[in-house]
Design a protein around this motif. Sequence first.
Motif, PDB file in Angstrom:
ATOM      1  N   PHE A  19      23.412 -20.700   7.356  1.00 32.01           N
ATOM      2  CA  PHE A  19      22.490 -21.060   6.271  1.00 32.01           C
ATOM      3  C   PHE A  19      22.190 -19.818   5.446  1.00 32.01           C
ATOM      4  CE2 PHE A  19      19.480 -18.800   8.752  1.00 32.01           C
ATOM      5  CZ  PHE A  19      18.399 -18.496   7.920  1.00 32.01           C
ATOM      6  N   ARG A  20      21.628 -20.058   4.286  1.00 27.92           N
ATOM      7  CA  ARG A  20      20.943 -19.043   3.498  1.00 27.92           C
ATOM      8  C   ARG A  20      19.701 -19.696   2.923  1.00 27.92           C
ATOM      9  NH1 ARG A  20      24.577 -18.422  -2.099  1.00 27.92           N
ATOM     10  NH2 ARG A  20      23.810 -20.352  -3.102  1.00 27.92           N
ATOM     11  N   ASN A  21      18.693 -18.899   2.616  1.00 28.76           N
ATOM     12  CA  ASN A  21      17.436 -19.454   2.124  1.00 28.76           C
ATOM     13  C   ASN A  21      16.768 -18.435   1.212  1.00 28.76           C
ATOM     14  OD1 ASN A  21      15.101 -20.948   1.763  1.00 28.76           O
ATOM     15  ND2 ASN A  21      14.827 -21.397   3.940  1.00 28.76           N
ATOM     16  N   ASP A  22      16.467 -18.838  -0.006  1.00 35.53           N
ATOM     17  CA  ASP A  22      15.725 -17.987  -0.938  1.00 35.53           C
ATOM     18  C   ASP A  22      14.240 -18.303  -0.810  1.00 35.53           C
ATOM     19  OD1 ASP A  22      18.046 -16.856  -1.758  1.00 35.53           O
ATOM     20  OD2 ASP A  22      18.112 -17.802  -3.728  1.00 35.53           O
ATOM     21  N   LEU A  23      13.466 -17.311  -0.391  1.00 36.16           N
ATOM     22  CA  LEU A  23      12.047 -17.474  -0.131  1.00 36.16           C
ATOM     23  C   LEU A  23      11.235 -16.964  -1.315  1.00 36.16           C
ATOM     24  CD1 LEU A  23      12.051 -15.948   3.476  1.00 36.16           C
ATOM     25  CD2 LEU A  23      12.598 -18.308   2.805  1.00 36.16           C
ATOM     26  N   LYS A  24      10.237 -17.743  -1.716  1.00 33.64           N
ATOM     27  CA  LYS A  24       9.286 -17.309  -2.737  1.00 33.64           C
ATOM     28  C   LYS A  24       7.914 -17.209  -2.075  1.00 33.64           C
ATOM     29  CE  LYS A  24      12.717 -19.074  -5.392  1.00 33.64           C
ATOM     30  NZ  LYS A  24      13.859 -19.887  -4.912  1.00 33.64           N
ATOM     31  N   GLU A  25       7.465 -15.987  -1.911  1.00 35.60           N
ATOM     32  CA  GLU A  25       6.252 -15.724  -1.131  1.00 35.60           C
ATOM     33  C   GLU A  25       5.150 -15.179  -2.017  1.00 35.60           C
ATOM     34  OE1 GLU A  25       6.263 -13.201   2.678  1.00 35.60           O
ATOM     35  OE2 GLU A  25       5.251 -11.926   1.190  1.00 35.60           O
ATOM     36  N   PHE A  26       3.970 -15.805  -1.952  1.00 39.54           N
ATOM     37  CA  PHE A  26       2.773 -15.268  -2.610  1.00 39.54           C
ATOM     38  C   PHE A  26       1.777 -14.918  -1.519  1.00 39.54           C
ATOM     39  CE2 PHE A  26      -1.504 -15.743  -4.399  1.00 39.54           C
ATOM     40  CZ  PHE A  26      -1.427 -14.800  -5.412  1.00 39.54           C
ATOM     41  N   ALA A  27       1.401 -13.651  -1.445  1.00 42.33           N
ATOM     42  CA  ALA A  27       0.573 -13.167  -0.331  1.00 42.33           C
ATOM     43  C   ALA A  27      -0.682 -12.457  -0.828  1.00 42.33           C
ATOM     44  CB  ALA A  27       1.381 -12.215   0.547  1.00 42.33           C
ATOM     45  N   ILE A  28      -1.766 -12.658  -0.102  1.00 39.74           N
ATOM     46  CA  ILE A  28      -3.013 -11.900  -0.287  1.00 39.74           C
ATOM     47  C   ILE A  28      -3.234 -11.105   0.990  1.00 39.74           C
ATOM     48  CG2 ILE A  28      -5.494 -12.016  -0.666  1.00 39.74           C
ATOM     49  CD1 ILE A  28      -3.988 -12.938  -3.062  1.00 39.74           C
ATOM     50  N   THR A  29      -3.294  -9.789   0.872  1.00 37.57           N
ATOM     51  CA  THR A  29      -3.440  -8.949   2.061  1.00 37.57           C
ATOM     52  C   THR A  29      -4.555  -7.932   1.876  1.00 37.57           C
ATOM     53  OG1 THR A  29      -1.698  -7.485   1.209  1.00 37.57           O
ATOM     54  CG2 THR A  29      -1.043  -9.142   2.802  1.00 37.57           C
ATOM     55  N   GLY A  30      -5.159  -7.554   2.989  1.00 31.52           N
ATOM     56  CA  GLY A  30      -6.089  -6.438   3.027  1.00 31.52           C
ATOM     57  C   GLY A  30      -5.384  -5.197   3.525  1.00 31.52           C
ATOM     58  N   ILE A  31      -5.755  -4.036   2.987  1.00 31.99           N
ATOM     59  CA  ILE A  31      -5.086  -2.772   3.306  1.00 31.99           C
ATOM     60  C   ILE A  31      -6.129  -1.768   3.795  1.00 31.99           C
ATOM     61  CG2 ILE A  31      -3.776  -0.826   2.364  1.00 31.99           C
ATOM     62  CD1 ILE A  31      -2.663  -2.781   0.266  1.00 31.99           C
ATOM     63  N   TYR A  32      -5.802  -1.077   4.890  1.00 30.08           N
ATOM     64  CA  TYR A  32      -6.657   0.010   5.375  1.00 30.08           C
ATOM     65  C   TYR A  32      -5.868   1.309   5.312  1.00 30.08           C
ATOM     66  CZ  TYR A  32      -9.441   3.051   8.333  1.00 30.08           C
ATOM     67  OH  TYR A  32     -10.177   4.110   8.804  1.00 30.08           O
ATOM     68  N   ASN A  33      -6.359   2.262   4.514  1.00 28.23           N
ATOM     69  CA  ASN A  33      -5.750   3.589   4.394  1.00 28.23           C
ATOM     70  C   ASN A  33      -6.332   4.515   5.459  1.00 28.23           C
ATOM     71  OD1 ASN A  33      -4.292   2.893   2.031  1.00 28.23           O
ATOM     72  ND2 ASN A  33      -6.137   3.181   0.816  1.00 28.23           N
ATOM     73  N   PHE A  34      -5.483   5.170   6.216  1.00 25.15           N
ATOM     74  CA  PHE A  34      -5.973   6.070   7.261  1.00 25.15           C
ATOM     75  C   PHE A  34      -6.505   7.380   6.694  1.00 25.15           C
ATOM     76  CE2 PHE A  34      -3.203   3.276   9.725  1.00 25.15           C
ATOM     77  CZ  PHE A  34      -4.031   2.989  10.804  1.00 25.15           C
ATOM     78  N   VAL A  35      -6.056   7.758   5.511  1.00 24.81           N
ATOM     79  CA  VAL A  35      -6.574   8.950   4.834  1.00 24.81           C
ATOM     80  C   VAL A  35      -7.365   8.484   3.625  1.00 24.81           C
ATOM     81  CG1 VAL A  35      -5.998  11.111   3.662  1.00 24.81           C
ATOM     82  CG2 VAL A  35      -4.616  10.329   5.607  1.00 24.81           C
ATOM     83  N   ALA A  36      -8.618   8.905   3.537  1.00 22.64           N
ATOM     84  CA  ALA A  36      -9.502   8.422   2.476  1.00 22.64           C
ATOM     85  C   ALA A  36      -9.112   8.995   1.120  1.00 22.64           C
ATOM     86  CB  ALA A  36     -10.952   8.788   2.795  1.00 22.64           C
ATOM     87  N   ASP A  37      -9.275   8.170   0.080  1.00 23.55           N
ATOM     88  CA  ASP A  37      -9.120   8.644  -1.286  1.00 23.55           C
ATOM     89  C   ASP A  37     -10.322   9.485  -1.693  1.00 23.55           C
ATOM     90  OD1 ASP A  37      -6.657   7.720  -1.938  1.00 23.55           O
ATOM     91  OD2 ASP A  37      -7.333   5.939  -3.007  1.00 23.55           O
ATOM     92  N   GLY A  38     -10.144  10.255  -2.782  1.00 24.35           N
ATOM     93  CA  GLY A  38     -11.275  10.958  -3.385  1.00 24.35           C
ATOM     94  C   GLY A  38     -12.152   9.989  -4.143  1.00 24.35           C
ATOM     95  N   ARG A  39     -13.045  10.546  -4.971  1.00 23.36           N
ATOM     96  CA  ARG A  39     -14.054   9.694  -5.616  1.00 23.36           C
ATOM     97  C   ARG A  39     -13.472   8.821  -6.718  1.00 23.36           C
ATOM     98  NH1 ARG A  39     -15.956  12.158 -10.377  1.00 23.36           N
ATOM     99  NH2 ARG A  39     -15.161  14.264 -10.710  1.00 23.36           N
ATOM    100  N   ASN A  40     -12.263   9.101  -7.200  1.00 16.12           N
ATOM    101  CA  ASN A  40     -11.628   8.237  -8.193  1.00 16.12           C
ATOM    102  C   ASN A  40     -10.110   8.381  -8.072  1.00 16.12           C
ATOM    103  OD1 ASN A  40     -10.793  10.559  -9.724  1.00 16.12           O
ATOM    104  ND2 ASN A  40     -12.828  10.635 -10.656  1.00 16.12           N
ATOM    105  N   SER A  41      -9.402   7.676  -8.942  1.00 24.71           N
ATOM    106  CA  SER A  41      -7.942   7.635  -8.834  1.00 24.71           C
ATOM    107  C   SER A  41      -7.293   8.987  -9.092  1.00 24.71           C
ATOM    108  CB  SER A  41      -7.384   6.607  -9.821  1.00 24.71           C
ATOM    109  OG  SER A  41      -7.690   6.975 -11.159  1.00 24.71           O
ATOM    110  N   ASN A  42      -7.972   9.874  -9.835  1.00 23.95           N
ATOM    111  CA  ASN A  42      -7.390  11.182 -10.137  1.00 23.95           C
ATOM    112  C   ASN A  42      -7.347  12.113  -8.923  1.00 23.95           C
ATOM    113  OD1 ASN A  42      -7.002  10.454 -12.816  1.00 23.95           O
ATOM    114  ND2 ASN A  42      -9.010  11.226 -13.453  1.00 23.95           N
TER     115      ASN A  42
END
Length: 340
Positions: A122-145
Amino acid sequence: MKRYHYLTAGALASLFLLGNSSDSQAQRRPNTQFAPYSSVSFGVGSSHYYGDLAGYRQFIKATYIMPRWNVGLGYTRQFTPHFAARAAFTWARIAGDDYTFNKGNINKSTESLVQYTRNLHFRNDLKEFAITGIYNFVADGRNSNVRAKFTPYIFGGIALLAHSPEARTPAGTDAGEYEPQKWVKLQPLHTEGQGQPGYDKPYSLVTAAIPVGFGLRYRLNENFNLGFEIGYRYTFTDYLDDVGGPYADPAVLTGVASKMADRRQQQFDSRYKNPPDRYAVLKDLFNAGGQSQADVLSALQTPVRGAPGSILGFLKDGYILTSFQIHYIIPGKIKCPPIK
């Protein structure tokens, strides 16, 4: 009296200097409140299927034997220095083939012989829509910069999956009156008798999945990240491969479905454009006589269409996605300093 004036002037000067110093330190003190930010991502990678045609018991082999591709887009919102949420769409192809997976092991394993004889693919083309939560082990600074230079992370969530397995019609004389080696959708054929009296209803082409995994993120510059992640999807269907139960009574199958449901007697593995002859190997094993002959006869008569003897038979079909990604950081609003 003069001494009093001198002391008063010195005290006022000290207060003035302390006041200026405090104002200066307040201006230099960083704002510790985190400013949430967003990013969009694009990724490409590999897809790896696990199910009746590539069992969990041979996880390593199933991972490398027939990898396919995936592409994906995502939107991520970083809410805190450690936590983020992501919405992502992924288009992935998975595939499996009894001949490819078992051709070198039929003399070593009864299970491999049964699956080789089954001759499904067989072959199968999958279309996946996902909502996930992410935990970063190293914290970001106060903003994206000032986000972290390098951070590993884990993720988990829920996904909605649309799929539709396909297989090629038989090759050569096995095709009969049908166009040989044409990809056809399997669910409408009801290859296990679905929808007929005494059989299950047709399986759904939409199902849920649980994505879990880990990744690595590297800050390339102010506007871009590079990333890599690997994640497993446990699905709530056993039919990503169109295989989940016993063979149907041939009397309930019509047309091309009768050719696609039971392929044990077909001489060729139809997935290949130049299909290999399966009979040669089975004939040699059968002609050896003794237990080998009995095993071939048993494999040709087994009533089980799904994977035989699996100690993990309670698991539904699943797949792993790997992804190399580039992330674009969406610029935030520029706050002008207040005019005093």
